[in-house]
Design an enzyme around this catalytic site. Structure first.
Site, mmCIF file in Angstrom:
data_model
loop_
_atom_site.group_PDB
_atom_site.id
_atom_site.type_symbol
_atom_site.label_atom_id
_atom_site.label_comp_id
_atom_site.label_asym_id
_atom_site.label_seq_id
_atom_site.Cartn_x
_atom_site.Cartn_y
_atom_site.Cartn_z
ATOM 1 N N THR A 7 55.698 9.631 23.737
ATOM 2 C CA THR A 7 56.872 10.488 23.915
ATOM 3 C C THR A 7 57.462 10.340 25.309
ATOM 4 O O THR A 7 56.736 10.084 26.289
ATOM 5 C CB THR A 7 56.472 11.962 23.686
ATOM 6 O OG1 THR A 7 57.547 12.800 24.124
ATOM 7 C CG2 THR A 7 55.229 12.353 24.463
ATOM 8 N N TYR A 14 51.450 18.853 26.129
ATOM 9 C CA TYR A 14 51.759 17.876 25.081
ATOM 10 C C TYR A 14 51.967 16.490 25.694
ATOM 11 O O TYR A 14 51.342 15.500 25.293
ATOM 12 C CB TYR A 14 53.001 18.332 24.312
ATOM 13 C CG TYR A 14 53.565 17.272 23.417
ATOM 14 C CD1 TYR A 14 52.834 16.811 22.337
ATOM 15 C CD2 TYR A 14 54.821 16.722 23.660
ATOM 16 C CE1 TYR A 14 53.348 15.816 21.521
ATOM 17 C CE2 TYR A 14 55.336 15.739 22.852
ATOM 18 C CZ TYR A 14 54.595 15.285 21.786
ATOM 19 O OH TYR A 14 55.092 14.292 20.987
HETATM 20 N N1 UFG Z 1 66.488 24.290 22.028
HETATM 21 C C1 UFG Z 1 67.205 25.466 22.104
HETATM 22 N N2 UFG Z 1 67.000 26.395 21.135
HETATM 23 C C2 UFG Z 1 66.118 26.230 20.118
HETATM 24 C C3 UFG Z 1 65.378 25.025 20.065
HETATM 25 C C4 UFG Z 1 65.591 24.079 21.043
HETATM 26 O O1 UFG Z 1 68.011 25.666 22.999
HETATM 27 O O2 UFG Z 1 65.971 27.152 19.292
HETATM 28 C C5 UFG Z 1 66.699 23.304 23.062
HETATM 29 C C6 UFG Z 1 65.432 22.988 23.858
HETATM 30 O O3 UFG Z 1 65.286 23.869 24.940
HETATM 31 C C7 UFG Z 1 65.689 21.549 24.276
HETATM 32 C C8 UFG Z 1 66.518 20.975 23.130
HETATM 33 O O4 UFG Z 1 67.045 22.085 22.430
HETATM 34 O O5 UFG Z 1 66.462 21.529 25.430
HETATM 35 C C9 UFG Z 1 65.692 20.166 22.166
HETATM 36 O O6 UFG Z 1 64.573 20.961 21.781
HETATM 37 P P1 UFG Z 1 63.576 20.524 20.622
HETATM 38 O O7 UFG Z 1 62.557 21.618 20.492
HETATM 39 O O8 UFG Z 1 64.340 20.128 19.428
HETATM 40 O O9 UFG Z 1 62.916 19.214 21.208
HETATM 41 P P2 UFG Z 1 62.106 19.031 22.566
HETATM 42 O O10 UFG Z 1 63.037 18.308 23.490
HETATM 43 O O11 UFG Z 1 61.487 20.233 23.092
HETATM 44 O O12 UFG Z 1 60.870 18.186 22.079
HETATM 45 C C10 UFG Z 1 61.025 17.135 21.223
HETATM 46 C C11 UFG Z 1 59.744 16.939 20.435
HETATM 47 C C12 UFG Z 1 58.651 16.496 21.345
HETATM 48 C C13 UFG Z 1 59.100 15.378 22.215
HETATM 49 C C14 UFG Z 1 60.329 15.766 22.954
HETATM 50 C C15 UFG Z 1 60.865 14.739 23.879
HETATM 51 O O13 UFG Z 1 59.364 18.134 19.806
HETATM 52 O O14 UFG Z 1 57.594 16.066 20.545
HETATM 53 O O15 UFG Z 1 61.326 16.048 21.999
HETATM 54 O O16 UFG Z 1 61.986 15.308 24.535
HETATM 55 F F1 UFG Z 1 58.164 15.044 23.110
#
Ligand code: UFG
Length: 327
Positions: free
Chosen positions: A117, A141
């Site tokens: 990741t 993670y």
């Molecule tokens: N977000 C919101 N509201 C929500 C959900 C997410 O504002 O209800 C934002 C998060 O803060 C983030 C973006 O949307 O800025 C993307 O969030 P996700 O939860 O969809 O994805 P993440 O970036 O946290 O994580 C994902 C995968 C991980 C991976 C990562 C790499 O879940 O496994 O991408 O960036 F490592």
């Protein structure tokens, strides 16, 4: 047909990989504990239920199928949970991957494709994130995945376990045929949560933080279509089959979208209002994660043709309205 052991083949990305493997002439053998995966998503080859940490069960499965390679998707992957329960992440992701690697070496299955990741890079403002960038993960993670990368390097040196490591940026979209799609319970990812808010399955999408140092104050991510992502895995498998050296590849497109921009695209594609509220930052989130590399395109011949934001939302929206799994 050549068997490929696909850990996590009942999950979102693993199930799409199984479809791509079958289309490429392989038999994907899914190994999954069904904690976050779905038996209904296993449609393209045999299914074996088991834990990554269960060495005896893994030995049985390797002996039964004699796979030519492992594609290792199975992992806990939620940044928020990882911050609350690091022990669960270290046990499942690190101890589980170690057990899998030991079983693979024992079975003489020495080609290994690993889902890592961009979270291994951490928060590096104004740094171009290419495969040679330093890795400073800021959550458990990302740390668990970086540790597995380190283990793979040691296993190659000692045991000739050759590997391709893919560092994913943010994965979105779904199989356009609707055979498989994204279905997490509970859901934590931005695109499916947005679609839930659009069709009234939840009251609103909460934006996690609007005070980041970005043009509109919300986090920026690089989104890649799940079908493009799994195409890269098939290319990675062929890379190892050809006897190329172990290699790390970022899988992102280099285009960054803020949370507000993704919301804007979702509203336009679905032609619906998106109910949104602004909330506090989510612990463990990085400000900006965008790939600065096109190594996968240059060396693997990867062409991410479906990874426009509108296409990812269109495909996710189609699946959202028609597809789901049941336990
Ligand atoms: N977000 C919101 N509201 C929500 C959900 C997410 O504002 O209800 C934002 C998060 O803060 C983030 C973006 O949307 O800025 C993307 O969030 P996700 O939860 O969809 O994805 P993440 O970036 O946290 O994580 C994902 C995968 C991980 C991976 C990562 C790499 O879940 O496994 O991408 O960036 F490592």
């Amino acid at each position: 047909m050549t068997n490929i052991l696909v850990t996590g083949g009942a999950g979102y990305i693993g199930s799409h990989a199984c479809k791509a493997l079958k289309a490429a002439g392989y038999t994907p053998v899914t190994y999954d504990n069904l904690i976050t995966g779905w038996a209904d998503a296993v449609k393209f080859g045999p299914f074996e239920q088991g834990e990554l940490t269960d060495r005896a069960r893994l030995d049985q499965v390797f002996a039964a199928y004699n796979p030519a390679a492992v594609m290792h998707f199975a992992a806990l992957s939620q940044v928020g949970d990882a911050m609350r329960l690091p022990e669960v992440y270290w046990h499942n992701n690190v101890a589980g991957s170690l057990t899998l690697m030991e079983a693979a070496v024992h079975a003489g299955c020495l080609d290994f494709v690993f889902s890592s990741t961009c979270a291994t890079y951490g928060d590096q403002d104004n740094v171009v994130l290419d495969e040679d960038s330093a890795q400073y993960p800021v959550n458990a993670y990302g740390k668990s995945k970086r540790t597995i990368e380190d283990m793979l390097a040691d296993f190659e040196f000692a045991h000739n376990l050759r590997h391709v490591i893919f560092r994913y940026f943010n994965v979105a979209g779904a199989d356009p045929d609707g055979d498989v799609g994204e279905f997490h319970q509970p859901e934590t990812h931005l695109v499916p949560l947005l679609l839930d808010a659009i069709d009234g399955k939840r009251a609103a999408l909460t934006i996690f933080g609007s005070d980041y140092d970005t043009p509109d104050g919300t986090c920026i991510r690089d989104y890649v279509h799940v079908c493009d992502l799994v195409d890269a895995h098939v290319l990675g498998l062929k890379w190892l089959e050809r006897g190329e050296d172990s290699r790390v590849f970022n899988l992102g497109t280099g285009a960054g979208f803020s949370v507000r921009e993704v919301i804007g695209h979702a509203g336009a594609v679905t032609n619906r209002d998106v109910p949104v509220i602004e909330g506090p930052r989510r612990p463990g989130d990085c400000t900006k994660l965008v790939s600065g590399s096109s190594r996968a395109e240059a060396e693997l011949g990867w062409t991410p043709t479906r990874s426009t934001m509108d296409r990812m939302i269109e495909d996710a929206w189609r699946w959202h309205r028609t597809g789901h799994y049941e336990k």
